[in-house]
Design a protein around this motif. Structure first.
Motif, PDB file in Angstrom:
ATOM      1  N   THR A  20       1.087  -0.926   0.211  1.00  0.00           N
ATOM      2  CA  THR A  20       0.095  -0.174   0.047  1.00  0.00           C
ATOM      3  C   THR A  20       0.966   0.921  -0.002  1.00  0.00           C
ATOM      4  OG1 THR A  20      -0.243  -0.157   2.455  1.00  0.00           O
ATOM      5  CG2 THR A  20      -1.452  -1.534   1.022  1.00  0.00           C
ATOM      6  N   GLY A  21       1.910   0.807  -0.534  1.00  0.00           N
ATOM      7  CA  GLY A  21       2.820   2.428  -0.328  1.00  0.00           C
ATOM      8  C   GLY A  21       3.404   2.549  -1.902  1.00  0.00           C
ATOM      9  N   GLY A  22       5.018   2.322  -1.425  1.00  0.00           N
ATOM     10  CA  GLY A  22       5.382   2.277  -3.021  1.00  0.00           C
ATOM     11  C   GLY A  22       4.617   3.808  -3.646  1.00  0.00           C
ATOM     12  N   PHE A  23       4.311   3.693  -5.656  1.00  0.00           N
ATOM     13  CA  PHE A  23       4.760   5.190  -5.764  1.00  0.00           C
ATOM     14  C   PHE A  23       2.697   5.876  -6.390  1.00  0.00           C
ATOM     15  CE2 PHE A  23       8.777   4.343  -7.511  1.00  0.00           C
ATOM     16  CZ  PHE A  23       9.416   5.225  -7.742  1.00  0.00           C
ATOM     17  N   SER A  24       2.196   4.523  -5.664  1.00  0.00           N
ATOM     18  CA  SER A  24       0.852   4.714  -5.598  1.00  0.00           C
ATOM     19  C   SER A  24      -0.171   4.843  -4.691  1.00  0.00           C
ATOM     20  CB  SER A  24       0.075   3.655  -6.796  1.00  0.00           C
ATOM     21  OG  SER A  24       0.774   3.616  -7.401  1.00  0.00           O
ATOM     22  N   ARG A  25       0.478   4.110  -4.039  1.00  0.00           N
ATOM     23  CA  ARG A  25      -0.156   4.904  -2.154  1.00  0.00           C
ATOM     24  C   ARG A  25      -1.816   4.444  -2.132  1.00  0.00           C
ATOM     25  NH1 ARG A  25      -0.362   9.404   0.560  1.00  0.00           N
ATOM     26  NH2 ARG A  25       0.540  10.833  -0.859  1.00  0.00           N
ATOM     27  N   SER A  30      -3.318   9.886  -6.316  1.00  0.00           N
ATOM     28  CA  SER A  30      -3.737  10.430  -7.577  1.00  0.00           C
ATOM     29  C   SER A  30      -5.290  10.730  -7.478  1.00  0.00           C
ATOM     30  CB  SER A  30      -3.541   9.788  -8.740  1.00  0.00           C
ATOM     31  OG  SER A  30      -4.425   8.109  -8.451  1.00  0.00           O
ATOM     32  N   GLY A  31      -5.450  10.734  -5.920  1.00  0.00           N
ATOM     33  CA  GLY A  31      -6.709  11.822  -5.327  1.00  0.00           C
ATOM     34  C   GLY A  31      -7.186  10.986  -4.807  1.00  0.00           C
ATOM     35  N   LYS A  32      -7.137   9.707  -4.953  1.00  0.00           N
ATOM     36  CA  LYS A  32      -8.274   9.185  -5.326  1.00  0.00           C
ATOM     37  C   LYS A  32      -8.581   9.244  -2.743  1.00  0.00           C
ATOM     38  CE  LYS A  32      -8.996   4.150  -7.020  1.00  0.00           C
ATOM     39  NZ  LYS A  32      -8.759   4.512  -8.083  1.00  0.00           N
ATOM     40  N   THR A  33     -10.309   8.381  -3.519  1.00  0.00           N
ATOM     41  CA  THR A  33     -10.393   9.130  -1.381  1.00  0.00           C
ATOM     42  C   THR A  33     -10.331   7.909  -0.583  1.00  0.00           C
ATOM     43  OG1 THR A  33     -12.580   7.684  -1.720  1.00  0.00           O
ATOM     44  CG2 THR A  33     -12.820  10.255  -2.190  1.00  0.00           C
ATOM     45  N   GLU A  34      -9.897   7.606   0.757  1.00  0.00           N
ATOM     46  CA  GLU A  34      -9.928   6.961   1.178  1.00  0.00           C
ATOM     47  C   GLU A  34     -10.986   5.579   1.567  1.00  0.00           C
ATOM     48  OE1 GLU A  34      -9.539   7.570   5.653  1.00  0.00           O
ATOM     49  OE2 GLU A  34      -6.565   7.630   5.230  1.00  0.00           O
ATOM     50  N   ALA A  35     -12.174   5.565   1.371  1.00  0.00           N
ATOM     51  CA  ALA A  35     -13.296   5.068   0.920  1.00  0.00           C
ATOM     52  C   ALA A  35     -12.773   4.280  -0.325  1.00  0.00           C
ATOM     53  CB  ALA A  35     -14.525   5.329   0.700  1.00  0.00           C
ATOM     54  N   GLU A  36     -12.998   4.768  -1.372  1.00  0.00           N
ATOM     55  CA  GLU A  36     -11.809   4.279  -2.662  1.00  0.00           C
ATOM     56  C   GLU A  36     -11.168   2.827  -2.587  1.00  0.00           C
ATOM     57  OE1 GLU A  36     -13.411   7.489  -5.955  1.00  0.00           O
ATOM     58  OE2 GLU A  36     -11.224   8.053  -4.482  1.00  0.00           O
ATOM     59  N   ALA A  37      -9.560   3.949  -1.701  1.00  0.00           N
ATOM     60  CA  ALA A  37      -8.451   3.073  -1.928  1.00  0.00           C
ATOM     61  C   ALA A  37      -9.207   1.952  -0.646  1.00  0.00           C
ATOM     62  CB  ALA A  37      -7.873   3.591  -1.244  1.00  0.00           C
ATOM     63  N   ALA A  38      -9.496   2.191   0.027  1.00  0.00           N
ATOM     64  CA  ALA A  38     -10.413   0.966   0.981  1.00  0.00           C
ATOM     65  C   ALA A  38     -11.197  -0.242   0.097  1.00  0.00           C
ATOM     66  CB  ALA A  38     -11.505   1.363   2.013  1.00  0.00           C
ATOM     67  N   ARG A  39     -11.575   0.158  -0.977  1.00  0.00           N
ATOM     68  CA  ARG A  39     -12.322  -0.496  -2.074  1.00  0.00           C
ATOM     69  C   ARG A  39     -11.731  -1.708  -2.833  1.00  0.00           C
ATOM     70  NH1 ARG A  39     -16.467  -3.040  -2.062  1.00  0.00           N
ATOM     71  NH2 ARG A  39     -15.262  -5.159  -3.224  1.00  0.00           N
ATOM     72  N   ASP A 268       8.533 -15.889  -0.614  1.00  0.00           N
ATOM     73  CA  ASP A 268       7.501 -16.251  -0.461  1.00  0.00           C
ATOM     74  C   ASP A 268       6.631 -15.177  -0.559  1.00  0.00           C
ATOM     75  OD1 ASP A 268       8.601 -18.263   1.117  1.00  0.00           O
ATOM     76  OD2 ASP A 268       9.122 -16.799   2.402  1.00  0.00           O
ATOM     77  N   VAL A 269       6.653 -13.752  -0.617  1.00  0.00           N
ATOM     78  CA  VAL A 269       5.069 -13.147  -0.665  1.00  0.00           C
ATOM     79  C   VAL A 269       6.101 -12.173  -1.829  1.00  0.00           C
ATOM     80  CG1 VAL A 269       3.502 -11.303   0.001  1.00  0.00           C
ATOM     81  CG2 VAL A 269       4.283 -13.219   0.770  1.00  0.00           C
ATOM     82  N   THR A 270       5.056 -11.851  -2.770  1.00  0.00           N
ATOM     83  CA  THR A 270       5.437 -10.651  -4.431  1.00  0.00           C
ATOM     84  C   THR A 270       4.691 -10.054  -3.752  1.00  0.00           C
ATOM     85  OG1 THR A 270       6.341 -12.661  -5.289  1.00  0.00           O
ATOM     86  CG2 THR A 270       6.399 -10.049  -6.549  1.00  0.00           C
ATOM     87  N   LEU A 271       4.993  -8.311  -3.838  1.00  0.00           N
ATOM     88  CA  LEU A 271       4.409  -7.271  -3.620  1.00  0.00           C
ATOM     89  C   LEU A 271       4.261  -6.824  -4.670  1.00  0.00           C
ATOM     90  CD1 LEU A 271       5.868  -6.137  -0.308  1.00  0.00           C
ATOM     91  CD2 LEU A 271       3.802  -6.532  -0.035  1.00  0.00           C
ATOM     92  N   PHE A 272       2.643  -5.971  -4.701  1.00  0.00           N
ATOM     93  CA  PHE A 272       2.602  -5.357  -5.945  1.00  0.00           C
ATOM     94  C   PHE A 272       1.875  -4.148  -5.318  1.00  0.00           C
ATOM     95  CE2 PHE A 272      -1.727  -5.807  -6.979  1.00  0.00           C
ATOM     96  CZ  PHE A 272      -1.585  -6.898  -6.102  1.00  0.00           C
ATOM     97  N   GLY A 273       1.347  -2.852  -5.772  1.00  0.00           N
ATOM     98  CA  GLY A 273       1.050  -1.939  -5.174  1.00  0.00           C
ATOM     99  C   GLY A 273       0.533  -1.010  -6.435  1.00  0.00           C
ATOM    100  N   THR A 274      -0.648  -0.675  -6.785  1.00  0.00           N
ATOM    101  CA  THR A 274      -0.753   0.041  -7.339  1.00  0.00           C
ATOM    102  C   THR A 274      -2.117   0.791  -6.554  1.00  0.00           C
ATOM    103  OG1 THR A 274      -2.145  -0.009  -9.103  1.00  0.00           O
ATOM    104  CG2 THR A 274      -2.808  -1.728  -8.265  1.00  0.00           C
ATOM    105  N   GLY A 275      -3.240   1.722  -7.882  1.00  0.00           N
ATOM    106  CA  GLY A 275      -4.036   2.253  -7.307  1.00  0.00           C
ATOM    107  C   GLY A 275      -5.030   2.183  -8.647  1.00  0.00           C
TER     108      GLY A 275
END
Ligand SMILES: NC(=O)c1ccc[n+]([C@@H]2O[C@H](COP(=O)([O-])OP(=O)(O)OC[C@H]3O[C@@H](n4cnc5c(N)ncnc54)[C@H](OP(=O)(O)O)[C@@H]3O)[C@@H](O)[C@H]2O)c1
Length: 323
Positions: A20-25, A30-39, A268-275
């Motif tokens: 949940t970090g990286g370039f997109s958080r 890029s302006g998403k709300t917390e509710a949209e990110a939680a979705r 074990d786990v490969t992390l990926f980040g995106t918005g």
């Protein structure tokens, strides 16, 4: 989804982990709300992802907290972190524990599954081990932390100096390691020891920003070829990694990057980040595909396995930043 065991923690974790970090958080940048990110977090969980990585500087612990309101707590493995040293300030054990307590509050939970010391550099390691780790052990005893981990800082540490030392100290149950198609040194430096000692591994930087930007890949590879660090022909083509995309191989460079990283023995786990919801779905699908064809994997090892140049290990906090 495919699941694996996170080393000696015994936790069953999805091979695809949501960063949940990286370039997109999670799109907050890029302006998403917390509710949209939680979705988006819930979309990932619906697709079987059960590992979620966050940290106070990402500003996404509240997003994770929102998502946790509709996920049974024991269905997900949540990891967060604490700073050790920043802007010439060494964080005291009290400050690290206060950071943990604040993370718990923001996420609305009374424990974290993996608590990592964040981006620890080699010169910070003794302090992390001798001054902070005992405080984490105490928090583990109290039940606020299930397992203790350490993340390296590939932006400044291109040769895994911190983790090479940390493998000898049994307090760490999990490592977060930087590794990608053009930064493969953990294959020698880290994975043999983590496998031997049962340290769980979380992989970061599989794509980062470089492999989402093919013209940049070509520019960086040309610069390496000009310095004699990679074969000359790689600098003479506009699409030096184009050989990975073909029928029977990867469908895109990003897919190749995820498949290369995820199937490295010891990961074990490969992390990926995106918005982005479509990217989220595509990345999970990529991580669930089989290894790259052996000829492609072997070519990446031959062409780039020796590099310690720190290609693509950039910060999302702007040029010159070290975190
Ligand atoms: N030292 C540390 O502790 C540390 C350091 C770095 C990262 N991490 C952790 O590792 C996680 C992963 O970070 P990372 O460094 O590997 O980078 P990342 O956050 O996974 O970066 C991937 C980048 O590529 C883009 N992208 C992803 N999928 C895409 C697709 N299918 N098509 C096109 N573009 C795509 C994303 O933008 P879009 O939003 O447009 O998809 C994003 O900017 C982080 O979230 C964090 O949890 C930890």
């Amino acid at each position: 989804m495919q699941y694996t065991t996170l080393g000696k923690t015994g936790l069953r974790v999805s091979v695809a982990g949501l960063g949940t970090g990286g370039f997109s958080r999670m799109g907050l940048k890029s302006g998403k709300t917390e509710a949209e990110a939680a979705r988006l977090v819930l979309d990932a969980v619906d697709l079987g992802v059960n590992f979620i990585d966050t940290a106070p500087p990402y500003g996404t612990e509240g997003v994770v907290g929102l998502a946790l309101k509709s996920i049974p707590r024991d269905r997900v493995v949540v990891a967060t972190k604490s700073t050790v040293h920043r802007n010439n300030e060494w964080w005291t054990p009290q400050r690290v524990v206060a950071s943990l307590d604040n993370s718990l509050k923001l996420m609305g939970t009374d424990y974290v599954d993996v608590f990592n010391l964040h981006a620890v550099e080699a010169h910070e390691y003794d302090y992390a081990l001798n001054t902070l780790a005992p405080a984490l052990v105490e928090q583990k005893r109290k039940g606020k932390i299930r397992h203790i981990g350490l993340t390296e800082n590939p932006i400044v540490d291109h040769t895994n100096e911190t983790l090479k030392r940390a493998v000898n100290d049994p307090v760490w149950e999990v490592f977060m390691v930087g590794f990608h198609m053009m930064h493969q040194v953990a294959r020698q430096n880290v994975f043999p020891a983590t496998r031997r000692k049962g340290i769980g591994t979380l992989l970061m930087f599989a794509v980062r920003s470089i492999f989402a930007d093919p013209p940049r890949v070509a520019r960086e590879i040309k610069a390496l070829a000009d310095q004699g660090l990679v074969e000359k022909w790689l600098g003479e083509t506009a699409d030096p990694l184009g050989f990975l995309v073909h029928e029977g191989g990867a469908a895109s460079l990003i897919e190749a990057a995820y498949r290369f990283a995820r199937h490295e023995p010891g990961v074990d786990v490969t992390l990926f980040g995106t918005g982005n919801a479509a990217h989220l779905k595509a990345n999970i699908a990529s991580l669930l595909k089989p290894p790259l064809p052996e000829a492609d994997r072997a070519a990446l090892v031959k062409l780039f396995g020796h590099l310690t140049a720190g290609v693509g290990l950039d910060s999302h906090q702007g040029p010159g930043a070290t975190r």
